[in-house]
Design a protein around this motif. Structure first.
Motif, mmCIF file in Angstrom:
data_model
loop_
_atom_site.group_PDB
_atom_site.id
_atom_site.type_symbol
_atom_site.label_atom_id
_atom_site.label_comp_id
_atom_site.label_asym_id
_atom_site.label_seq_id
_atom_site.Cartn_x
_atom_site.Cartn_y
_atom_site.Cartn_z
ATOM 1 N N ALA A 6 29.763 -12.770 8.452
ATOM 2 C CA ALA A 6 28.315 -12.869 8.757
ATOM 3 C C ALA A 6 27.739 -14.016 7.778
ATOM 4 C CB ALA A 6 27.482 -11.545 8.732
ATOM 5 N N ALA A 7 26.602 -14.835 8.324
ATOM 6 C CA ALA A 7 26.245 -15.676 7.476
ATOM 7 C C ALA A 7 25.020 -15.130 6.692
ATOM 8 C CB ALA A 7 25.450 -16.867 8.490
ATOM 9 N N VAL A 8 24.894 -15.336 5.445
ATOM 10 C CA VAL A 8 24.156 -14.817 4.598
ATOM 11 C C VAL A 8 22.844 -15.800 4.480
ATOM 12 C CG1 VAL A 8 23.629 -13.845 2.268
ATOM 13 C CG2 VAL A 8 25.793 -13.397 3.455
ATOM 14 N N ALA A 9 21.688 -15.541 4.865
ATOM 15 C CA ALA A 9 20.559 -16.459 4.698
ATOM 16 C C ALA A 9 20.244 -16.620 2.993
ATOM 17 C CB ALA A 9 19.258 -15.793 5.483
ATOM 18 N N SER A 10 19.831 -17.448 2.713
ATOM 19 C CA SER A 10 19.313 -17.846 1.254
ATOM 20 C C SER A 10 18.074 -17.090 1.233
ATOM 21 C CB SER A 10 19.464 -19.228 0.621
ATOM 22 O OG SER A 10 18.711 -20.066 1.571
ATOM 23 N N PRO A 11 17.687 -16.601 0.191
ATOM 24 C CA PRO A 11 16.296 -16.307 -0.117
ATOM 25 C C PRO A 11 15.107 -17.406 0.131
ATOM 26 C CG PRO A 11 17.392 -16.060 -2.059
ATOM 27 C CD PRO A 11 18.224 -16.614 -1.188
ATOM 28 N N PRO A 12 14.069 -17.119 0.392
ATOM 29 C CA PRO A 12 12.978 -18.204 0.554
ATOM 30 C C PRO A 12 13.058 -19.102 -0.407
ATOM 31 C CG PRO A 12 11.927 -16.220 1.315
ATOM 32 C CD PRO A 12 13.278 -15.864 0.669
ATOM 33 N N GLY A 13 12.968 -20.582 -0.358
ATOM 34 C CA GLY A 13 12.910 -21.398 -1.636
ATOM 35 C C GLY A 13 14.258 -21.640 -2.180
ATOM 36 N N GLY A 14 15.386 -20.836 -1.846
ATOM 37 C CA GLY A 14 16.575 -20.840 -2.203
ATOM 38 C C GLY A 14 16.819 -20.171 -3.452
ATOM 39 N N VAL A 15 15.982 -19.267 -4.119
ATOM 40 C CA VAL A 15 16.226 -18.534 -5.251
ATOM 41 C C VAL A 15 15.932 -16.853 -5.129
ATOM 42 C CG1 VAL A 15 15.541 -20.732 -6.699
ATOM 43 C CG2 VAL A 15 13.698 -18.926 -6.323
ATOM 44 N N THR A 16 16.484 -16.154 -5.781
ATOM 45 C CA THR A 16 16.429 -14.956 -5.913
ATOM 46 C C THR A 16 14.958 -14.492 -6.396
ATOM 47 O OG1 THR A 16 17.496 -14.492 -8.080
ATOM 48 C CG2 THR A 16 18.877 -14.424 -6.033
ATOM 49 N N PHE A 17 14.687 -13.488 -6.073
ATOM 50 C CA PHE A 17 13.504 -13.044 -6.620
ATOM 51 C C PHE A 17 13.253 -12.875 -8.277
ATOM 52 C CE2 PHE A 17 10.908 -9.381 -8.733
ATOM 53 C CZ PHE A 17 9.484 -9.794 -8.602
ATOM 54 N N GLU A 18 14.442 -12.623 -8.946
ATOM 55 C CA GLU A 18 14.604 -12.494 -10.351
ATOM 56 C C GLU A 18 14.594 -13.987 -10.703
ATOM 57 O OE1 GLU A 18 16.637 -10.799 -8.241
ATOM 58 O OE2 GLU A 18 16.116 -8.778 -8.503
ATOM 59 N N VAL A 19 14.913 -14.915 -10.291
ATOM 60 C CA VAL A 19 14.899 -16.331 -10.754
ATOM 61 C C VAL A 19 13.610 -17.025 -10.291
ATOM 62 C CG1 VAL A 19 15.544 -18.794 -10.167
ATOM 63 C CG2 VAL A 19 17.435 -17.044 -10.341
ATOM 64 N N ALA A 20 12.949 -16.614 -9.340
ATOM 65 C CA ALA A 20 11.634 -16.869 -9.090
ATOM 66 C C ALA A 20 10.668 -16.217 -10.197
ATOM 67 C CB ALA A 20 11.088 -16.484 -7.662
ATOM 68 N N GLN A 21 10.893 -15.063 -10.431
ATOM 69 C CA GLN A 21 10.089 -14.168 -11.428
ATOM 70 C C GLN A 21 10.188 -14.689 -12.742
ATOM 71 O OE1 GLN A 21 11.380 -10.026 -12.488
ATOM 72 N NE2 GLN A 21 9.220 -9.498 -12.177
ATOM 73 N N ASP A 22 11.435 -15.228 -13.172
ATOM 74 C CA ASP A 22 11.490 -15.790 -14.492
ATOM 75 C C ASP A 22 10.783 -17.007 -14.609
ATOM 76 O OD1 ASP A 22 13.280 -15.777 -16.997
ATOM 77 O OD2 ASP A 22 14.090 -17.738 -16.181
ATOM 78 N N ASN A 23 11.194 -17.966 -13.343
ATOM 79 C CA ASN A 23 10.217 -19.137 -13.262
ATOM 80 C C ASN A 23 8.839 -19.036 -13.636
ATOM 81 O OD1 ASN A 23 12.696 -20.542 -12.810
ATOM 82 N ND2 ASN A 23 12.340 -20.860 -10.768
ATOM 83 N N PHE A 24 8.118 -17.957 -12.749
ATOM 84 C CA PHE A 24 6.932 -17.650 -12.860
ATOM 85 C C PHE A 24 6.392 -17.333 -14.202
ATOM 86 C CE2 PHE A 24 3.103 -14.764 -12.348
ATOM 87 C CZ PHE A 24 2.456 -15.534 -11.609
ATOM 88 N N LEU A 25 7.200 -16.530 -14.808
ATOM 89 C CA LEU A 25 7.110 -16.182 -16.447
ATOM 90 C C LEU A 25 6.948 -17.190 -17.393
ATOM 91 C CD1 LEU A 25 6.961 -13.706 -18.599
ATOM 92 C CD2 LEU A 25 9.381 -13.740 -18.608
ATOM 93 N N ARG A 26 8.054 -18.057 -17.220
ATOM 94 C CA ARG A 26 8.164 -19.092 -18.279
ATOM 95 C C ARG A 26 6.824 -20.209 -17.973
ATOM 96 N NH1 ARG A 26 12.933 -19.041 -20.781
ATOM 97 N NH2 ARG A 26 14.363 -17.694 -19.960
#
Length: 193
Positions: free
Chosen positions: A3-23
């Motif tokens: 099965a194809a796994v869709a990448s998350p919106p923006g191509g990053v996981t929530f944790e990566v997006a949250q870290d980007n937001f934090l920084r």
């Protein structure tokens, strides 16, 4: 087949997006505090697909605020914009439940110490720029002194006094009724969401 796994919106996981937001939140919070950047309503803060905050429209700096004629529309006294929504994105204070509030404070404290070590250079640049624009030496000196004062360490790096100063700044930003009121005012007057 697999099965194809869709990448998350923006191509990053929530944790990566949250870290980007934090920084980016730490960086912009410090810059907005030091330079007293105002008019930080929601239409002047953008978010990219990977979680980075980006501020735009720097028309009100060094304490200047939007006015109707010569009368300030609203006095933004929060040290920087830190809404409950921003705090919710980083998970708040509860570290056990994934909250990054303590990490925000530690990162802000470290960034502040680095910036403070360059306070004279930053203030001199501000003074030179204001003097060049206004030819008003007294005003240029006053604004530069304000930057120096905001970048003054309240105690040695890592000390309880300095940590308390940082927590007080964060708390002042997070609990500022002026921030939510200014957002409401901008939404009501200009339709900004």
């Amino acid at each position: 087949g697999e099965a194809a796994v869709a990448s998350p919106p923006g191509g990053v996981t929530f944790e990566v997006a949250q870290d980007n937001f934090l920084r980016s939140l730490v960086g912009y919070s410090l810059v907005c505090y030091v330079l007293q950047i105002k008019d930080r309503h929601n239409a002047n803060i953008l978010l990219d697909r990977t979680g980075h905050l980006m501020h735009i429209d720097f028309g009100f700096v060094l304490g200047d605020t939007p006015k109707m004629g010569k009368v300030p529309i609203f006095s933004e006294r929060a040290p920087f914009k830190l809404t409950q929504e921003f705090w919710d994105v980083i998970g708040g204070w509860n570290f056990r439940e994934g909250g990054l509030g303590v990490k925000f404070c530690r990162m802000f404290e470290e960034a502040f110490a680095v910036a403070a070590s360059h306070a004279d250079e930053v203030a001199s640049l501000i003074e030179a720029a204001v003097l060049n624009l206004t030819r008003d030496a007294a005003e240029a000196r006053k604004l530069a002194d304000g930057v120096r004062d905001r970048l003054r360490m309240r105690g040695p790096r890592g000390s309880k006094v300095q940590k308390n100063f940082i927590v007080d700044l964060v708390d002042g930003a997070l609990t500022s009724w002026e921030t939510s009121t200014y957002d409401w005012l901008q939404r009501s007057m200009n339709g900004y969401q």
